[in-house]
Design a protein around this motif. Structure first.
Motif, PDB file in Angstrom:
ATOM      1  N   GLN A  28      41.819  70.563  71.184  1.00  0.00           N
ATOM      2  CA  GLN A  28      40.499  70.888  71.323  1.00  0.00           C
ATOM      3  C   GLN A  28      40.496  72.003  72.240  1.00  0.00           C
ATOM      4  O   GLN A  28      40.258  73.346  72.488  1.00  0.00           O
ATOM      5  CB  GLN A  28      39.474  70.039  71.347  1.00  0.00           C
TER       6      GLN A  28
ATOM      7  N   ILE B  79      31.988  78.628  60.274  1.00  0.00           N
ATOM      8  CA  ILE B  79      33.438  79.213  61.400  1.00  0.00           C
ATOM      9  C   ILE B  79      32.494  79.245  62.920  1.00  0.00           C
ATOM     10  O   ILE B  79      32.562  80.429  62.357  1.00  0.00           O
ATOM     11  CB  ILE B  79      34.258  78.912  61.160  1.00  0.00           C
TER      12      ILE B  79
ATOM     13  N   ASP C  13      33.113  81.271  69.228  1.00  0.00           N
ATOM     14  CA  ASP C  13      34.119  80.230  69.763  1.00  0.00           C
ATOM     15  C   ASP C  13      35.455  79.732  69.605  1.00  0.00           C
ATOM     16  O   ASP C  13      35.970  79.379  69.934  1.00  0.00           O
ATOM     17  CB  ASP C  13      33.370  80.031  70.905  1.00  0.00           C
ATOM     18  N   THR C  14      35.553  78.974  68.309  1.00  0.00           N
ATOM     19  CA  THR C  14      35.784  78.385  67.816  1.00  0.00           C
ATOM     20  C   THR C  14      37.466  79.249  67.318  1.00  0.00           C
ATOM     21  O   THR C  14      38.047  78.542  67.195  1.00  0.00           O
ATOM     22  CB  THR C  14      35.823  77.414  66.362  1.00  0.00           C
TER      23      THR C  14
ATOM     24  N   THR D 167      41.778  70.246  60.720  1.00  0.00           N
ATOM     25  CA  THR D 167      40.214  69.603  61.158  1.00  0.00           C
ATOM     26  C   THR D 167      40.190  68.564  60.738  1.00  0.00           C
ATOM     27  O   THR D 167      41.696  67.744  60.650  1.00  0.00           O
ATOM     28  CB  THR D 167      39.853  69.664  59.384  1.00  0.00           C
TER      29      THR D 167
ATOM     30  N   THR E 222      35.805  67.705  61.952  1.00  0.00           N
ATOM     31  CA  THR E 222      35.615  68.458  62.293  1.00  0.00           C
ATOM     32  C   THR E 222      36.923  69.787  62.622  1.00  0.00           C
ATOM     33  O   THR E 222      38.112  69.006  63.110  1.00  0.00           O
ATOM     34  CB  THR E 222      35.560  67.572  64.384  1.00  0.00           C
TER      35      THR E 222
ATOM     36  N   LEU F 277      38.682  72.010  64.146  1.00  0.00           N
ATOM     37  CA  LEU F 277      39.522  72.220  65.074  1.00  0.00           C
ATOM     38  C   LEU F 277      40.769  73.276  65.665  1.00  0.00           C
ATOM     39  O   LEU F 277      40.172  73.709  66.675  1.00  0.00           O
ATOM     40  CB  LEU F 277      41.073  71.350  65.927  1.00  0.00           C
ATOM     41  N   ASP F 278      40.891  74.508  64.829  1.00  0.00           N
ATOM     42  CA  ASP F 278      41.897  75.115  65.159  1.00  0.00           C
ATOM     43  C   ASP F 278      41.551  75.999  63.513  1.00  0.00           C
ATOM     44  O   ASP F 278      41.591  75.678  62.871  1.00  0.00           O
ATOM     45  CB  ASP F 278      43.186  75.095  65.513  1.00  0.00           C
TER      46      ASP F 278
END
Length: 187
Positions: free
Chosen positions: A45, A93, A96-97, A115, A119, A121-122
């Motif tokens: 994260q 999305i 900021d992610t 994920t 969630t 993640l990237d």
């Protein structure tokens, strides 16, 4: 659960409620005392790197990270909307992610979304993308490939440095990892 003896580079584990990826590991067996595994872990994260030592054979929860291919369909306000290519579900999305990757995303681009427990993640972009230059200074006769560079603004709003001979309206390849110019698009 995964044993610390089974750690390999790239293994994902859950520690303190967050996902960590094993960057380095070393199985140490001292002459006196019990064996242990010294690791360097990177937070998926935040990107923080920590060193942690585990007892040999200690078990930790393994993170079930899923990658799915998604296509960027449109931008809704500041949210980027992606569609899963298998289930056709849409996911929003936040910028900021995405971080700096947002400046290379254009509509209909396919990306890998990582994920964990639902969630995001990237978002992994292809290593290079083809984008059109919408604004740059015009090339002047005599500009050569070995000359300097000039700034160019791409269709996504990203700014990259390009050789002097590149003109507005041309399509170029850009490295998404560092934002560098790779060459003209030959297609």
């Amino acid at each position: 659960m995964i044993s610390s003896n089974d750690f390999r580079t790239g293994t994902s584990i859950v520690m303190d409620g967050a996902v960590w990826k094993v960057v380095e590991f070393l199985h140490v067996k001292p002459g006196k005392g019990s064996a242990f595994v010294r690791t360097k872990l990177k937070s998926v994260q935040t990107g923080n790197v920590v060193e942690k030592t585990f007892r040999a054979g200690e078990t930790v929860p393994q993170a079930n990270i899923e990658k799915s291919v998604m296509q960027h369909t449109y931008k809704d306000g500041d949210q980027y909307v992606f569609m899963d290519m298998e289930t056709f579900e849409e996911v929003s999305i936040a910028p900021d992610t995405l971080g700096d990757k947002a400046k290379f995303i254009k509509e209909e681009m396919e990306v890998s979304v990582v994920t964990w427990d639902g969630t995001i993640l990237d978002v992994e972009l292809p290593t290079s993308v083809v984008l059109e230059i919408v604004e740059t200074d015009p090339g002047v006769k005599g500009d050569t490939a070995t000359g300097g560079t000039k700034p160019a603004i791409l269709e996504t709003g990203a700014q990259v440095m390009v050789p002097l001979f590149i003109a507005q309206g041309e399509r170029i390849k850009v490295d998404t990892r560092d934002g560098s110019y790779l060459g003209r698009d030959n297609a």
